[in-house]
Write a protein that holds these residues in place. Structure first.
Motif, mmCIF file in Angstrom:
data_model
loop_
_atom_site.group_PDB
_atom_site.id
_atom_site.type_symbol
_atom_site.label_atom_id
_atom_site.label_comp_id
_atom_site.label_asym_id
_atom_site.label_seq_id
_atom_site.Cartn_x
_atom_site.Cartn_y
_atom_site.Cartn_z
ATOM 1 N N SER A 6 39.781 31.888 35.033
ATOM 2 C CA SER A 6 39.095 32.247 36.634
ATOM 3 C C SER A 6 37.615 32.433 36.232
ATOM 4 C CB SER A 6 39.789 33.506 37.029
ATOM 5 O OG SER A 6 39.605 34.499 36.116
ATOM 6 N N LYS A 7 37.228 33.207 35.152
ATOM 7 C CA LYS A 7 35.733 33.369 35.104
ATOM 8 C C LYS A 7 34.941 32.177 34.791
ATOM 9 C CE LYS A 7 36.556 37.789 33.200
ATOM 10 N NZ LYS A 7 36.043 38.586 31.795
ATOM 11 N N PHE A 8 35.638 31.072 34.059
ATOM 12 C CA PHE A 8 34.985 29.683 33.862
ATOM 13 C C PHE A 8 34.947 28.985 35.349
ATOM 14 C CE2 PHE A 8 35.585 30.568 29.485
ATOM 15 C CZ PHE A 8 34.091 30.323 29.208
ATOM 16 N N PHE A 9 36.212 28.746 35.976
ATOM 17 C CA PHE A 9 36.354 27.794 37.120
ATOM 18 C C PHE A 9 36.129 28.293 38.510
ATOM 19 C CE2 PHE A 9 38.614 26.085 33.428
ATOM 20 C CZ PHE A 9 37.823 24.723 33.188
ATOM 21 N N ILE A 10 36.195 29.900 38.595
ATOM 22 C CA ILE A 10 36.115 30.142 39.864
ATOM 23 C C ILE A 10 34.913 31.256 40.357
ATOM 24 C CG2 ILE A 10 37.447 31.684 41.841
ATOM 25 C CD1 ILE A 10 39.943 31.248 40.227
ATOM 26 N N LYS A 11 34.225 30.601 41.242
ATOM 27 C CA LYS A 11 32.935 31.492 41.548
ATOM 28 C C LYS A 11 33.253 32.583 42.425
ATOM 29 C CE LYS A 11 28.470 30.695 43.884
ATOM 30 N NZ LYS A 11 27.686 29.673 44.869
ATOM 31 N N ASP A 12 32.671 33.692 41.777
ATOM 32 C CA ASP A 12 32.822 35.058 42.485
ATOM 33 C C ASP A 12 34.271 35.382 42.654
ATOM 34 O OD1 ASP A 12 30.119 35.111 43.189
ATOM 35 O OD2 ASP A 12 30.491 34.017 45.264
ATOM 36 N N TYR A 13 35.030 35.075 41.247
ATOM 37 C CA TYR A 13 36.454 35.524 41.148
ATOM 38 C C TYR A 13 36.900 36.805 41.594
ATOM 39 C CZ TYR A 13 35.084 37.714 36.862
ATOM 40 O OH TYR A 13 34.519 38.527 35.929
ATOM 41 N N ASN A 14 35.898 37.703 41.626
ATOM 42 C CA ASN A 14 36.387 39.149 42.142
ATOM 43 C C ASN A 14 36.380 39.346 43.620
ATOM 44 O OD1 ASN A 14 36.730 40.509 39.395
ATOM 45 N ND2 ASN A 14 34.322 40.552 39.431
ATOM 46 N N ARG A 22 40.744 32.786 47.104
ATOM 47 C CA ARG A 22 42.199 32.598 47.272
ATOM 48 C C ARG A 22 42.794 31.353 46.911
ATOM 49 N NH1 ARG A 22 45.218 33.038 50.228
ATOM 50 N NH2 ARG A 22 46.916 34.432 49.837
ATOM 51 N N GLN A 23 42.179 30.291 47.497
ATOM 52 C CA GLN A 23 42.554 28.848 47.385
ATOM 53 C C GLN A 23 42.327 28.568 45.769
ATOM 54 O OE1 GLN A 23 40.096 26.001 48.910
ATOM 55 N NE2 GLN A 23 41.622 24.573 49.467
ATOM 56 N N ALA A 24 41.258 28.820 45.330
ATOM 57 C CA ALA A 24 40.998 28.594 43.948
ATOM 58 C C ALA A 24 41.963 29.213 42.731
ATOM 59 C CB ALA A 24 39.527 28.996 43.676
ATOM 60 N N TYR A 25 42.283 30.398 43.290
ATOM 61 C CA TYR A 25 43.155 30.922 42.429
ATOM 62 C C TYR A 25 44.494 30.341 42.359
ATOM 63 C CZ TYR A 25 41.087 35.193 40.547
ATOM 64 O OH TYR A 25 40.330 36.448 39.839
#
Length: 390
Positions: A6-14, A22-25
């Protein structure tokens, strides 16, 4: 692994409240699920062929169906994240619930298939091989499925997703079923006792129970369920912060959920009838903007003027409140006003009756009419029955 990815592929994962996050997760968990389930299917199918265990082979095809479930989850989150359009002005968020429902159906189908295979195994038993390779593969499968359960459950809570929770339940049911398969394989190896089919039935029943529970979790938001009490409490707190500017109370709160990230609310806010209409309207606009900014929802507020300076109205309202308080259950009333006439006085108000109240709506109205008549026979009632939607 999910945290690292998630840290690599999701921007602003927090920022899990962001629809795009949500969609990216959801899509990331779906992609990882596809890879892991196809891997488990391959090794368990091989183990089933080598050992001759129908339970292991059935468990392998269960993992293959799980890969299909992960594809549904991935596609579901992708489609749910589409922007509103002319055909779907409220967005596509409920597709996420539909994907969760499809996963539940797949769980049920695999449960029935496993039940059928187990009965056939009881009728036609066969010896089972329990080599160290077979046992190692089963242990590996249990560990992988437990990991999948933990990360799916964690993400489900993080992004508040019924579809992800259905996938988590699927993973834990797979883990438990594989534990049972492992135990029956060991038992057959150590004692020559063939209980493969009987344990398969137990596993099938557990899978069916899990699928039924997951289906309930996804059907409820599709049909329309009440909002979370914490969400309702937050709405009430925000509105009532403006008591010093004229807010007297709220009622008729309705929450419309069109999927994650697309929530609309409507609520009636009571204000003094003697207040400045422009100032009150400005306050209502401010409250609507706060609800949108802090809760991520579209809010529509109906302003209800309430008479607070008429002594007779306040006295009669107090007597009606005493009657309502004596009724069993969470019955309340609002929008109280009186209209004087030459022969009688009309008491006009709305009464909120819970869905599970032991009296029918008409019985509630009749009861109130009779009790109010005892106060003054010239009091007539005009009562509208409401339901508590939040």
């Amino acid at each position: 692994m999910i945290t690292l990815l998630s840290k690599f592929f999701i921007k602003d994962y927090n920022k899990t409240s962001d629809p795009k996050v949500r969609q990216a997760y959801g899509m990331l968990c779906g992609a990882v699920g596809i890879v892991l389930n196809i891997f488990l299917f391959s090794v368990k199918f091989l183990a089933g062929q080598l050992s001759g265990s129908i339970a292991i082979i059935a468990d392998a095809f269960n993992n293959l169906s799980d890969a299909g479930s992960s594809i549904i989850t991935l596609v579901g989150f992708k489609m749910a994240g589409q922007k509103p359009d002319s055909d779907h002005p409220f967005g596509h968020g409920r597709i996420e619930y539909i994907s969760g429902l499809l996963v539940s159906v797949i769980i049920l189908l695999m449960g029935f298939e496993l039940l059928k295979s187990s009965v056939e195994k009881i009728i036609h038993p066969a010896a089972i091989d329990a080599s160290p390779l077979i046992m190692g593969i089963l242990l590996l499968s249990i560990c992988v499925k437990l990991y999948m359960f933990l990360y799916n459950r964690s993400v489900s809570k993080k992004i508040d997703s019924a579809a992800m929770m259905a996938t988590a339940k699927d993973s834990i049911s797979d883990s438990i079923s594989t534990v049972v398969v492992l135990l029956t394989t060991l038992l057959a190896y150590l004692t020559d006792l063939q209980v493969d089919g009987w344990c398969g039935i137990l596993v099938a029943l557990f899978v069916l129970w899990t699928g039924y529970g997951a289906m309930q979790d996804t059907i409820s938001p599709l049909l329309g369920q009440p909002p979370e009490p914490e969400f309702v409490k937050r709405i009430e707190d925000i509105v009532m912060e403006y008591q010093h500017q004229g807010v007297l109370g709220i009622h008729d709160l309705v929450v419309h959920n069109y999927g994650p990230g697309r929530v609309m609310i409507s609520v009636h806010v009571e204000v003094p009838s003697t207040g400045d209409i422009l100032q009150l309207h400005d306050m209502i606009d401010l409250i609507e903007h706060r609800l949108a900014d802090e809760l991520g929802c579209s809010a529509v507020i109906h302003m209800d003027p309430v008479c607070v300076d008429d002594e007779l109205t306040n006295q009669i309202k107090k007597k009606v409140a005493e009657i309502v308080e004596q009724m069993e259950g969470r019955v309340t009333f609002h929008d109280f006003r009186i209209v004087h006439g030459p022969t009688h006085t009309n008491l006009i108000f709305d009464v909120v009756v819970p869905f599970d109240y032991p009296m029918s709506d008409q019985e509630v109205v009749t009861y109130l009419e009779e009790k109010i008549k005892q106060i003054n026979e010239n009091y007539f009632t005009v009562i509208e029955v409401d339901k508590a939607y939040a």
